[in-house]
Design a protein around this motif. Sequence first.
Motif, mmCIF file in Angstrom:
data_model
loop_
_atom_site.group_PDB
_atom_site.id
_atom_site.type_symbol
_atom_site.label_atom_id
_atom_site.label_comp_id
_atom_site.label_asym_id
_atom_site.label_seq_id
_atom_site.Cartn_x
_atom_site.Cartn_y
_atom_site.Cartn_z
ATOM 1 N N VAL A 1 0.836 -1.198 0.000
ATOM 2 C CA VAL A 1 0.000 0.000 0.000
ATOM 3 C C VAL A 1 0.871 1.248 0.000
ATOM 4 N N ARG A 2 1.894 1.282 0.818
ATOM 5 C CA ARG A 2 2.796 2.440 0.843
ATOM 6 C C ARG A 2 3.440 2.670 -0.517
ATOM 7 N N ALA A 3 3.883 1.609 -1.163
ATOM 8 C CA ALA A 3 4.519 1.738 -2.472
ATOM 9 C C ALA A 3 3.537 2.281 -3.502
ATOM 10 N N GLU A 4 2.314 1.804 -3.488
ATOM 11 C CA GLU A 4 1.317 2.278 -4.454
ATOM 12 C C GLU A 4 0.947 3.733 -4.203
ATOM 13 N N VAL A 5 0.821 4.125 -2.950
ATOM 14 C CA VAL A 5 0.510 5.526 -2.638
ATOM 15 C C VAL A 5 1.691 6.404 -3.052
ATOM 16 N N SER A 6 2.900 5.929 -2.856
ATOM 17 C CA SER A 6 4.072 6.684 -3.282
ATOM 18 C C SER A 6 4.054 6.897 -4.796
ATOM 19 N N ARG A 7 3.694 5.875 -5.545
ATOM 20 C CA ARG A 7 3.585 6.008 -7.009
ATOM 21 C C ARG A 7 2.512 7.020 -7.384
ATOM 22 N N LEU A 8 1.375 6.952 -6.720
ATOM 23 C CA LEU A 8 0.312 7.921 -6.986
ATOM 24 C C LEU A 8 0.781 9.344 -6.716
ATOM 25 N N ARG A 9 1.490 9.536 -5.628
ATOM 26 C CA ARG A 9 1.974 10.877 -5.286
ATOM 27 C C ARG A 9 2.978 11.381 -6.311
ATOM 28 N N ARG A 10 3.820 10.484 -6.844
ATOM 29 C CA ARG A 10 4.765 10.905 -7.885
ATOM 30 C C ARG A 10 4.034 11.331 -9.154
ATOM 31 N N LEU A 11 2.976 10.600 -9.502
ATOM 32 C CA LEU A 11 2.228 10.908 -10.722
ATOM 33 C C LEU A 11 1.276 12.086 -10.551
ATOM 34 N N HIS A 12 0.641 12.164 -9.399
ATOM 35 C CA HIS A 12 -0.427 13.142 -9.160
ATOM 36 C C HIS A 12 -0.227 13.814 -7.809
ATOM 37 N N GLY A 13 0.941 14.345 -7.585
ATOM 38 C CA GLY A 13 1.363 14.861 -6.293
ATOM 39 C C GLY A 13 0.346 15.618 -5.472
ATOM 40 N N THR A 14 -0.351 16.573 -6.060
ATOM 41 C CA THR A 14 -1.240 17.414 -5.261
ATOM 42 C C THR A 14 -2.567 16.749 -4.935
ATOM 43 N N LEU A 15 -2.836 15.597 -5.530
ATOM 44 C CA LEU A 15 -4.113 14.924 -5.286
ATOM 45 C C LEU A 15 -4.081 14.040 -4.046
ATOM 46 N N VAL A 16 -2.886 13.639 -3.622
ATOM 47 C CA VAL A 16 -2.744 12.743 -2.472
ATOM 48 C C VAL A 16 -1.969 13.466 -1.377
ATOM 49 N N GLU A 17 -2.550 13.558 -0.194
ATOM 50 C CA GLU A 17 -1.890 14.198 0.943
ATOM 51 C C GLU A 17 -1.355 13.137 1.894
ATOM 52 N N THR A 18 -0.498 13.569 2.809
ATOM 53 C CA THR A 18 0.136 12.626 3.738
ATOM 54 C C THR A 18 -0.235 12.927 5.180
ATOM 55 N N ARG A 19 0.136 11.989 6.021
ATOM 56 C CA ARG A 19 -0.021 12.081 7.486
ATOM 57 C C ARG A 19 -1.438 12.344 7.931
ATOM 58 N N PRO A 20 -2.334 11.468 7.817
ATOM 59 C CA PRO A 20 -2.263 10.168 7.133
ATOM 60 C C PRO A 20 -2.513 10.339 5.641
#
Length: 52
Positions: free
Chosen positions: A15-34
Motif C-alpha cells: 500500500v505504501r509503495a502504491e501511494v508513493s507512485r500515486l503521489r509521484r504521478l499526481h502529487g497534489t491529489l494525495v496528501e500525507t499524514r495520514p
Amino acid sequence: MGSALFGDTEHLVTVRAEVSRLRRLHGTLVETRPYRLADGVRLAVHRAPGPP
C-alpha cells in the motif's frame, strides 16, 4: 487501506509503495499524514467482476 484493498492488514508495504507512485504521478491529489485524497478530490472505484 490495506484491509479495504486486500482484505487483510498484511500488505502495508504494498500500500505504501502504491501511494508513493500515486503521489509521484499526481502529487497534489494525495496528501500525507495520514495518506488521504486532497480536499475536493472525488474518486470512483470500479472493481472487476470476480470469478464465476
